[in-house]
Design an enzyme around this catalytic site. Structure first.
Site, PDB file in Angstrom:
ATOM      1  N   GLU A  45      39.385  32.946  38.131  1.00 26.25           N
ATOM      2  CA  GLU A  45      39.258  34.398  38.314  1.00 26.25           C
ATOM      3  C   GLU A  45      40.490  34.933  39.036  1.00 26.25           C
ATOM      4  OE1 GLU A  45      35.420  35.874  39.487  1.00 26.25           O
ATOM      5  OE2 GLU A  45      36.301  37.406  40.776  1.00 26.25           O
TER       6      GLU A  45
ATOM      7  N   SER B  63      36.422  34.748  44.870  1.00 24.09           N
ATOM      8  CA  SER B  63      35.985  33.679  43.959  1.00 24.09           C
ATOM      9  C   SER B  63      37.177  33.052  43.256  1.00 24.09           C
ATOM     10  CB  SER B  63      35.038  34.235  42.900  1.00 24.09           C
ATOM     11  OG  SER B  63      33.889  34.732  43.528  1.00 24.09           O
TER      12      SER B  63
ATOM     13  N   ARG C 175      35.246  40.699  34.957  1.00 30.50           N
ATOM     14  CA  ARG C 175      36.489  40.399  35.715  1.00 30.50           C
ATOM     15  C   ARG C 175      37.711  40.371  34.797  1.00 30.50           C
ATOM     16  NH1 ARG C 175      33.071  41.698  37.999  1.00 30.50           N
ATOM     17  NH2 ARG C 175      31.796  40.630  39.528  1.00 30.50           N
TER      18      ARG C 175
HETATM   19  C1  LIG Z   1      36.601  37.800  50.972  1.00 25.99           C
HETATM   20  C2  LIG Z   1      36.794  38.269  49.560  1.00 25.99           C
HETATM   21  C3  LIG Z   1      35.696  38.685  48.820  1.00 25.99           C
HETATM   22  C4  LIG Z   1      35.843  39.124  47.499  1.00 25.99           C
HETATM   23  N1  LIG Z   1      34.754  39.528  46.801  1.00 25.99           N
HETATM   24  C5  LIG Z   1      34.893  39.977  45.535  1.00 25.99           C
HETATM   25  C6  LIG Z   1      33.756  40.430  44.800  1.00 25.99           C
HETATM   26  O1  LIG Z   1      32.618  40.435  45.258  1.00 25.99           O
HETATM   27  N2  LIG Z   1      33.963  40.866  43.532  1.00 25.99           N
HETATM   28  C7  LIG Z   1      35.194  40.888  42.958  1.00 25.99           C
HETATM   29  O2  LIG Z   1      35.311  41.309  41.794  1.00 25.99           O
HETATM   30  N3  LIG Z   1      36.277  40.465  43.640  1.00 25.99           N
HETATM   31  C8  LIG Z   1      36.161  40.014  44.900  1.00 25.99           C
HETATM   32  N4  LIG Z   1      37.262  39.587  45.597  1.00 25.99           N
HETATM   33  C9  LIG Z   1      38.583  39.543  44.923  1.00 25.99           C
HETATM   34  C10 LIG Z   1      39.432  40.806  45.082  1.00 25.99           C
HETATM   35  O3  LIG Z   1      39.142  41.462  46.300  1.00 25.99           O
HETATM   36  C11 LIG Z   1      39.253  41.788  43.909  1.00 25.99           C
HETATM   37  O4  LIG Z   1      39.588  41.201  42.672  1.00 25.99           O
HETATM   38  C12 LIG Z   1      40.082  43.048  44.125  1.00 25.99           C
HETATM   39  O5  LIG Z   1      39.733  44.002  43.162  1.00 25.99           O
HETATM   40  C13 LIG Z   1      41.597  42.775  44.020  1.00 25.99           C
HETATM   41  O6  LIG Z   1      42.259  43.944  44.463  1.00 25.99           O
HETATM   42  P1  LIG Z   1      43.686  43.890  45.136  1.00 25.99           P
HETATM   43  O7  LIG Z   1      44.094  45.281  45.380  1.00 25.99           O
HETATM   44  O8  LIG Z   1      43.696  42.991  46.313  1.00 25.99           O
HETATM   45  O9  LIG Z   1      44.535  43.278  43.949  1.00 25.99           O
HETATM   46  P2  LIG Z   1      45.615  42.116  44.029  1.00 25.99           P
HETATM   47  O10 LIG Z   1      44.949  40.845  44.427  1.00 25.99           O
HETATM   48  O11 LIG Z   1      46.781  42.564  44.820  1.00 25.99           O
HETATM   49  O12 LIG Z   1      46.021  42.022  42.484  1.00 25.99           O
HETATM   50  C14 LIG Z   1      45.083  41.562  41.510  1.00 25.99           C
HETATM   51  C15 LIG Z   1      45.673  41.861  40.123  1.00 25.99           C
HETATM   52  O13 LIG Z   1      45.731  43.279  39.951  1.00 25.99           O
HETATM   53  C16 LIG Z   1      47.061  43.701  39.680  1.00 25.99           C
HETATM   54  N5  LIG Z   1      47.244  44.997  40.340  1.00 25.99           N
HETATM   55  C17 LIG Z   1      46.932  45.336  41.624  1.00 25.99           C
HETATM   56  N6  LIG Z   1      47.174  46.637  41.839  1.00 25.99           N
HETATM   57  C18 LIG Z   1      47.655  47.144  40.681  1.00 25.99           C
HETATM   58  C19 LIG Z   1      48.090  48.441  40.254  1.00 25.99           C
HETATM   59  N7  LIG Z   1      48.068  49.505  41.058  1.00 25.99           N
HETATM   60  N8  LIG Z   1      48.526  48.580  38.976  1.00 25.99           N
HETATM   61  C20 LIG Z   1      48.561  47.518  38.122  1.00 25.99           C
HETATM   62  N9  LIG Z   1      48.170  46.284  38.475  1.00 25.99           N
HETATM   63  C21 LIG Z   1      47.707  46.095  39.728  1.00 25.99           C
HETATM   64  C22 LIG Z   1      47.959  42.607  40.254  1.00 25.99           C
HETATM   65  O14 LIG Z   1      49.195  42.541  39.581  1.00 25.99           O
HETATM   66  C23 LIG Z   1      47.107  41.358  39.974  1.00 25.99           C
HETATM   67  O15 LIG Z   1      47.297  40.902  38.668  1.00 25.99           O
HETATM   68  C24 LIG Z   1      37.143  39.152  46.915  1.00 25.99           C
HETATM   69  C25 LIG Z   1      38.260  38.742  47.673  1.00 25.99           C
HETATM   70  C26 LIG Z   1      38.085  38.309  48.969  1.00 25.99           C
HETATM   71  C27 LIG Z   1      39.307  37.897  49.764  1.00 25.99           C
END
Ligand SMILES: Cc1cc2nc3c(=O)[nH]c(=O)nc-3n(C[C@H](O)[C@H](O)[C@H](O)COP(=O)(O)OP(=O)(O)OC[C@H]3O[C@@H](n4cnc5c(N)ncnc54)[C@H](O)[C@@H]3O)c2cc1C
Length: 280
Positions: free
Chosen positions: A271, A200, A151
């Site tokens: 996380e 998480s 992560r």
């Molecule tokens: C119900 C639920 C279940 C989940 N299960 C998991 C799981 O099993 N495993 C897991 O690892 N995570 C899980 N997550 C967390 C999350 O979905 C992941 O970490 C996911 O990869 C985040 O992606 P996002 O596009 O929503 O990023 P965001 O939450 O929008 O951003 C996360 C980080 O990435 C950066 N970022 C986003 N896009 C870009 C880009 N294009 N360029 C540069 N920086 C960027 C942001 O600035 C921030 O620092 C879960 C979340 C939920 C709500």
């Protein structure tokens, strides 16, 4: 001013000083030269945004920056493409290995930043290379150069993941579909899938207990502060139980860390990513 609470799955957070939805790499490059610090968000599914807002230009990638194409065994996706669309396209093309992302509700950019993963796999295992835009130029980085680990990546705000290439494995579509069904059922049984959460809260510590089991043993299941609640289903999730603010979620995190320290001598590490002036 754009209120970022609309752009986070928890539904909390204040406004961005400026907000833009670039559709091409050239537009991102221009915005990066704008002068303000730049942060990019995906689906906000791993994000706590400060209630007082963010002194930055916040980007959300759209258009060709959210497009997906298949080229042989390679899936090429914009940083703003959702995992769900990528998985759908991969399955239709008979390409497996991305099934782990079926219950990760984010984008490719967020997945690379977090090295998101589940069920023993993660982005590091499928990523071939990533196109990253900065104020100094745009170039490809390898997974090694991104420093991917549990992560974690070395990416910092101001670096925008505009595209990524995933190398996948040929597999019958039916097999992929069955695996996705199995993983989704597993997820639904263990985690709150129909609530507003950000996944998480803490990384699993180097301990025989996972973060969820540890917080459960600390008596935190269902514990509330303001509108935020430790999930009654899984203690490493925080739910918006109605009208939550980021400060409520943070207060729960402070209490969770205090109890883990007191009962187990463990310093839990968050996380979830923070945007804006937030400290634990
Ligand atoms: C119900 C639920 C279940 C989940 N299960 C998991 C799981 O099993 N495993 C897991 O690892 N995570 C899980 N997550 C967390 C999350 O979905 C992941 O970490 C996911 O990869 C985040 O992606 P996002 O596009 O929503 O990023 P965001 O939450 O929008 O951003 C996360 C980080 O990435 C950066 N970022 C986003 N896009 C870009 C880009 N294009 N360029 C540069 N920086 C960027 C942001 O600035 C921030 O620092 C879960 C979340 C939920 C709500």
């Amino acid at each position: 001013m754009t209120d970022l609470s609309r752009y986070t799955t928890l539904g909390t957070g204040g406004p961005a000083k400026e907000f833009a939805k670039p559709r091409t790499v050239a537009e991102v490059e221009e915005l990066l030269r704008h002068g303000l610090p730049v942060a990019t968000i995906g689906l906000g599914s791993n994000l706590l945004v400060a209630d007082e807002g963010v002194e930055a230009l916040v980007l959300r990638l759209e258009g060709e920056l959210a497009a997906v194409e298949i080229d042989g065994d390679v899936l090429r996706a914009g940083g703003g493409a959702t995992n769900a669309v990528c998985l759908h396209r991969a399955r239709a093309a008979g390409l497996g290995s991305f099934e782990f992302a079926c219950a990760i509700p984010g984008t490719i950019g967020g997945g690379v930043w977090m090295n998101a993963g589940a069920y023993g796999s993660d982005f590091a295992q499928v990523l071939e290379r990533v196109l990253v835009a900065t104020a100094d130029g745009t170039g490809w980085l390898t997974p090694d150069e991104l420093g991917l680990s549990y992560r974690h990546s070395n990416l910092r705000h101001g670096q925008v993941v505009v595209q990524a290439e995933l190398r996948l494995q040929r597999r019958p579509s039916g097999e992929i579909k069955a695996r996705i069904r199995e993983l989704n059922a597993e997820r639904k049984a263990a985690q709150p899938t129909n609530k507003r959460t950000f996944g998480s809260v803490f990384k699993n510590p180097d301990h025989e207990l996972s973060a969820g089991r540890m917080l459960d043993a600390c008596g935190l299941r269902g514990f509330c502060i303001g509108g935020a609640q430790i999930s009654p289903k899984h203690a490493n999730f925080i739910e918006n139980a109605g009208g939550a603010r980021t400060e409520d979620a943070l207060a729960l995190m402070v209490e969770a860390r205090r109890r883990a320290r007191e009962h187990y001598g463990v310093e839990l590490v968050h996380e979830v990513e923070f945007l804006g002036p937030i400290e634990l």
